[in-house]
Design an enzyme around this catalytic site. Structure first.
Site, short mmCIF file in Angstrom:
data_model
loop_
_atom_site.label_atom_id
_atom_site.label_comp_id
_atom_site.label_asym_id
_atom_site.label_seq_id
_atom_site.Cartn_x
_atom_site.Cartn_y
_atom_site.Cartn_z
N SER A 1 0.87 -1.19 0.00
CA SER A 1 0.00 0.00 0.00
C SER A 1 0.89 1.23 0.00
CB SER A 1 -0.87 0.01 1.27
OG SER A 1 -1.49 1.26 1.44
N TYR B 1 -1.50 -1.30 10.42
CA TYR B 1 -1.63 -1.47 8.96
C TYR B 1 -0.38 -0.95 8.26
CZ TYR B 1 -3.75 -1.31 4.28
OH TYR B 1 -4.02 -1.49 2.95
P1 NAI Z 1 -11.29 -6.12 0.21
O1 NAI Z 1 -11.64 -6.01 1.66
O2 NAI Z 1 -12.30 -5.70 -0.80
O3 NAI Z 1 -10.86 -7.61 -0.12
C1 NAI Z 1 -9.98 -8.29 0.72
C2 NAI Z 1 -10.23 -9.78 0.59
O4 NAI Z 1 -9.34 -10.45 1.49
C3 NAI Z 1 -11.65 -10.19 0.98
O5 NAI Z 1 -12.19 -11.07 0.04
C4 NAI Z 1 -11.47 -10.86 2.34
O6 NAI Z 1 -12.45 -11.86 2.60
C5 NAI Z 1 -10.08 -11.44 2.19
N1 NAI Z 1 -9.44 -11.71 3.47
C6 NAI Z 1 -9.42 -10.93 4.58
N2 NAI Z 1 -8.76 -11.54 5.56
C7 NAI Z 1 -8.35 -12.75 5.06
C8 NAI Z 1 -7.64 -13.83 5.60
N3 NAI Z 1 -7.23 -13.84 6.89
N4 NAI Z 1 -7.39 -14.89 4.82
C9 NAI Z 1 -7.82 -14.93 3.53
N5 NAI Z 1 -8.53 -13.93 2.98
C10 NAI Z 1 -8.78 -12.85 3.73
O7 NAI Z 1 -9.93 -5.31 0.05
P2 NAI Z 1 -9.25 -4.66 -1.25
O8 NAI Z 1 -9.53 -3.21 -1.21
O9 NAI Z 1 -9.58 -5.45 -2.44
O10 NAI Z 1 -7.71 -4.84 -0.88
C11 NAI Z 1 -6.93 -5.92 -1.32
C12 NAI Z 1 -5.50 -5.69 -0.88
O11 NAI Z 1 -5.04 -4.44 -1.41
C13 NAI Z 1 -5.32 -5.60 0.64
O12 NAI Z 1 -4.10 -6.19 0.99
C14 NAI Z 1 -5.28 -4.11 0.88
O13 NAI Z 1 -4.57 -3.78 2.05
C15 NAI Z 1 -4.56 -3.63 -0.37
N6 NAI Z 1 -4.79 -2.24 -0.70
C16 NAI Z 1 -6.04 -1.80 -1.07
C17 NAI Z 1 -6.23 -0.47 -1.40
C18 NAI Z 1 -7.55 0.08 -1.85
O14 NAI Z 1 -7.66 1.30 -2.02
N7 NAI Z 1 -8.56 -0.75 -2.11
C19 NAI Z 1 -5.12 0.50 -1.31
C20 NAI Z 1 -3.87 -0.08 -0.92
C21 NAI Z 1 -3.72 -1.40 -0.63
#
Ligand code: NAI
Length: 245
Positions: free
Chosen positions: A138, A151
């Site tokens: 991130s 985080y």
């Molecule tokens: P999201 O919350 O939409 O999706 C995350 C997914 O990870 C979900 O399907 C959830 O069920 C799964 N998950 C959570 N804990 C888990 C675990 N212990 N084991 C297996 N699966 C698990 O999040 P998003 O926005 O798609 O983010 C994806 C990645 O990108 C994350 O690592 C986040 O930190 C990173 N990120 C996202 C940004 C954004 O603006 N959306 C910005 C910077 C980084």
């Protein structure tokens, strides 16, 4: 034989776009997530579209679940070529209210999970001549708002983990890179305000597909000279000075 990609956190958001892009580009895709409903739904959609995909319920903060994930993927497909460590949770708590359990939950999911999955998958990747890993960090690895200690530390740790793993697995021809996304909107894009877009030097908020294309680029064998790197994809936000005059 088709190449195989494991994408964690693939049931929703960025991970779903990455898994979909991998499937569309010829990979058998392992959808690893704790969200069984949406993970199964994505698996079924990809299968209906003629792609090869398998949902595996896996909590990346659980070391045994990671071992099981790699075994299931290797048993089914016989190889692992790409790992996208995308699963992550973000919680924002003032430092004096952040519990040890809360810190551990975020670090064990966002950082330790990426280490353990890479380490478990590496011997399987090595058998077919290597592969590529992408860790999703991130821009919060590089800059902060208040109350983001756990985080931010987890994402900063991913940057360091990336170059450490790149060196440790170099002889096995496993490249390890990192993507630091900025604001990637995973909800209804049409609900965003004008200012949400215009504040970005690129003129728009990011989309999950922006990250998915970069994952394909970084893992492609043609790009084998990119190794241990962190690619910031944020529409230029971390290059923008924000002093107010
Ligand atoms: P999201 O919350 O939409 O999706 C995350 C997914 O990870 C979900 O399907 C959830 O069920 C799964 N998950 C959570 N804990 C888990 C675990 N212990 N084991 C297996 N699966 C698990 O999040 P998003 O926005 O798609 O983010 C994806 C990645 O990108 C994350 O690592 C986040 O930190 C990173 N990120 C996202 C940004 C954004 O603006 N959306 C910005 C910077 C980084």
């Amino acid at each position: 034989m088709k190449k195989t990609a494991i994408v964690t956190g693939a049931a929703n958001g960025i991970g779903r776009a990455v898994a979909t892009a991998c499937a569309a580009n010829g990979f058998s895709v392992v959808i690893a997530d704790i969200d069984a409903e949406n993970g199964q739904h994505l698996q079924d959609r990809l299968l209906n579209e003629g792609f090869d995909a398998m949902f595996v319920k896996c909590d990346v903060s659980d070391p045994e679940a990671i071992t099981g994930l790699v075994k299931t993927a290797a048993d089914r497909y016989g190889r692992i070529d790409v790992v996208i460590n995308n699963a992550g949770i973000s919680e924002f708590t003032p430092p004096d209210e952040l519990t040890v359990a809360g810190w551990d939950r975020i670090l064990n999911t966002n950082l330790r999970g990426a280490f353990l999955l890479t380490r478990e998958a590496a011997p399987v990747m090595k058998k077919n001549g290597g592969g590529a890993v992408v860790n999703i960090a991130s821009t919060r690895a590089l800059m902060s708002e208040k109350n983001s200690e756990a985080y931010a530390a987890s994402k900063g740790g991913l940057l360091a983990l990336t170059h450490a793993l790149a060196l440790s697995y170099a002889d096995d021809h496993i490249r390890v890179n990192c993507i630091s996304p900025g604001w990637i909107h995973t909800g209804d894009y049409s609900k965003l305000r004008e200012i949400d877009h215009t504040q970005h030097p690129s003129g728009r908020v990011g989309k999950p597909e922006d990250i998915a294309r970069a994952c394909l680029f970084l893992t492609h064998p043609d790009n084998g000279f990119i190794n241990g790197e962190n690619l910031v994809i944020d529409g230029g936000m971390t290059r923008k000075m924000i002093y107010q005059y």
